[in-house]
Design an enzyme around this catalytic site. Structure first.
Site, mmCIF file in Angstrom:
data_model
loop_
_atom_site.group_PDB
_atom_site.id
_atom_site.type_symbol
_atom_site.label_atom_id
_atom_site.label_comp_id
_atom_site.label_asym_id
_atom_site.label_seq_id
_atom_site.Cartn_x
_atom_site.Cartn_y
_atom_site.Cartn_z
ATOM 1 N NE ARG A 56 32.669 -108.816 44.512
ATOM 2 C CZ ARG A 56 32.574 -108.917 45.662
ATOM 3 N NH1 ARG A 56 31.927 -110.024 46.410
ATOM 4 N NH2 ARG A 56 33.623 -108.249 46.417
ATOM 5 C CE LYS A 77 28.260 -100.181 23.500
ATOM 6 N NZ LYS A 77 28.664 -98.846 22.591
ATOM 7 C CD GLU A 133 19.817 -95.237 18.025
ATOM 8 O OE1 GLU A 133 20.741 -95.848 17.192
ATOM 9 O OE2 GLU A 133 20.453 -94.566 18.868
ATOM 10 C CE LYS A 147 22.829 -102.556 20.058
ATOM 11 N NZ LYS A 147 22.301 -101.518 21.113
ATOM 12 C CD GLU A 164 32.195 -99.594 20.982
ATOM 13 O OE1 GLU A 164 32.373 -98.348 20.885
ATOM 14 O OE2 GLU A 164 30.745 -99.692 21.163
ATOM 15 N NE ARG A 186 27.842 -103.082 21.225
ATOM 16 C CZ ARG A 186 27.081 -103.505 22.167
ATOM 17 N NH1 ARG A 186 27.517 -104.790 22.587
ATOM 18 N NH2 ARG A 186 26.072 -103.062 23.016
ATOM 19 C CG ASN A 208 29.494 -95.980 19.043
ATOM 20 O OD1 ASN A 208 28.436 -96.025 19.777
ATOM 21 N ND2 ASN A 208 30.526 -96.525 19.443
ATOM 22 C CG HIS A 257 25.640 -92.761 19.128
ATOM 23 N ND1 HIS A 257 25.292 -93.245 17.902
ATOM 24 C CD2 HIS A 257 24.946 -93.146 20.030
ATOM 25 C CE1 HIS A 257 23.999 -93.763 17.917
ATOM 26 N NE2 HIS A 257 24.068 -93.827 19.471
ATOM 27 C CG HIS A 306 26.927 -88.945 22.829
ATOM 28 N ND1 HIS A 306 27.829 -89.962 23.264
ATOM 29 C CD2 HIS A 306 25.756 -89.412 22.907
ATOM 30 C CE1 HIS A 306 26.956 -91.383 23.336
ATOM 31 N NE2 HIS A 306 25.838 -90.669 23.291
ATOM 32 C CG HIS A 357 20.369 -90.747 22.781
ATOM 33 N ND1 HIS A 357 21.566 -90.295 22.475
ATOM 34 C CD2 HIS A 357 20.177 -92.022 22.142
ATOM 35 C CE1 HIS A 357 22.212 -91.392 22.313
ATOM 36 N NE2 HIS A 357 21.438 -92.475 21.825
#
Length: 369
Positions: A121, A143, A185, A227, A237, A242, A246, A249, A253, A267
């Site tokens: 956990r 993330k 980026e 960032k 987010e 935030r 993206n 993206h 993606h 990527h």
């Protein structure tokens, strides 16, 4: 050394940016370690270049290192990869209060971070990012995720590291293509919210890509600071702040999905082309001047990154690419928010974009040039 704090109350941490941090890894990590041993996960390519350096640092500090070396590449970041990492950590009797070290690029950071998030956990982890993309983006902000057959990063958790050591020396062994992918980026931070930084990159991007120390440190530190500010304002987010990260993206993606999440399109390359598409689509619907959209495209192409879909020689139409977007993890109440631009440095979240119009736009781009 540049030190950027990520301010998250009791979960705050530092991103330290300098050369030779891997050679000094132990002295930075020791204050966080409870035992005289530590578990390190990396991939075969990074191990070949940096295992000896990192291991020697911990040896000098009388801390034993236990290593898991995975296959390189995006295909490692899946259910079987997660099982391999968690089983190995459990076999090593890693406890909740321990710190696992992720040594590598974004794939290793995402995979190990997610394993740490779910192991017992939640245990702790430290990021030692060795790619430019990981240093300026994926290692910062918490993330973590794995990919599935349905799409990219759809299974994951928010789990912050305890420390990030961004060693600029590690970029010396990075292939030029990976360096350019990481630069995408960096460029993103200028396009989405910092026109002055975008202009600085126009003058100094060549020096950054050439790994000139002063330019590289400034570019990495400026990106991490941007960032860190956004993450501190909107960690999970839940607001639009935030979501701006993206930019590029959603388009990117979809292109990654169509190319099978493979080395055919990295990527960072997908994000670069996605930014060009976001800028062109923004201009198409009257949000930003065509001239500024062209500037974004030039900045991408000048860096040696892909700026045209047609160059990918995809065997699909715009509707197929738009269909990939329906699996985007940002889908909310049946709608997909897009990050669009009112100009360079002025990104915003658009929640009323017609996917049929996006499909038509992508058809135009597939036929262009």
């Amino acid at each position: 050394m540049a030190v950027v704090p990520v301010e998250l109350g009791g979960r705050s941490y530092q991103v330290r940016i300098s050369a030779n941090l891997l050679a000094e890894a132990a002295q930075h990590c020791i204050p966080l370690l409870r035992k005289n041993s530590v578990s390190i996960v990396t991939d075969a390519n990074v191990a070949e270049n940096w295992r000896e350096t990192v291991e020697a640092s911990f040896d000098r500090a009388a801390i034993a290192t236990r290593w898991l070396i995975l296959d390189p590449g995006e295909s490692t970041k899946d259910w079987s990869g997660l099982e391999k990492v968690t089983d190995w950590l459990l076999a090593g009797q890693v406890e909740r209060g321990d710190h696992v070290i992720a040594l590598g690029g974004g794939v290793i950071g995402d995979l190990v971070g997610f394993a740490a998030a779910v192991l017992k956990r939640g245990c702790n982890f430290i990021q030692l990012p060795t790619s430019l993309l990981a240093q300026v983006d994926s290692s910062v902000g918490g993330k973590t995720a794995i990919n599935t057959r349905t799409g990219k990063n759809l299974i994951g958790a928010f789990h912050q590291p305890s420390l990030v050591l961004a060693d600029l020396s590690a970029l010396g062994t990075l292939p030029d293509r990976q360096m350019r992918a990481g630069y995408a980026e960096i460029l993103k931070y200028g396009v989405l919210g910092d026109r002055a930084f975008f202009d600085w990159l126009a003058a100094n991007g060549t020096a950054v890509l050439a790994r000139e120390s002063d330019a590289l440190e400034r570019a990495v530190a400026t990106s991490v600071e941007a960032k860190a500010r956004i993450v501190a304002e909107d960690e999970r987010e839940t607001a639009d702040r935030r979501a701006l990260l993206n930019l590029g993206h959603t388009f990117g993606h979809a292109l990654e999905a169509e190319t099978g999440f493979s080395d055919r399109l990295l990527h960072g390359e997908a994000v670069a082309l996605g930014m060009v598409l976001a800028a062109r689509y923004s201009a198409r619907i009257g949000l930003m001047p065509d001239a500024e959209a062209a500037q974004v495209a030039r900045s991408v192409e000048t860096a040696g990154l892909p700026g045209e879909i047609a160059a990918l020689a995809l065997d699909c139409d715009g509707q197929r690419l738009a269909d990939h977007m329906l699996h985007d993890k940002k889908m909310d109440a049946g709608t997909l928010p897009f990050i669009l631009l009112r100009g360079i440095g002025t990104a915003f979240v658009a929640r009323d974009v017609d996917l049929a119009d996006v499909a038509a736009f992508l058809d135009e781009q597939l036929r262009a040039h």
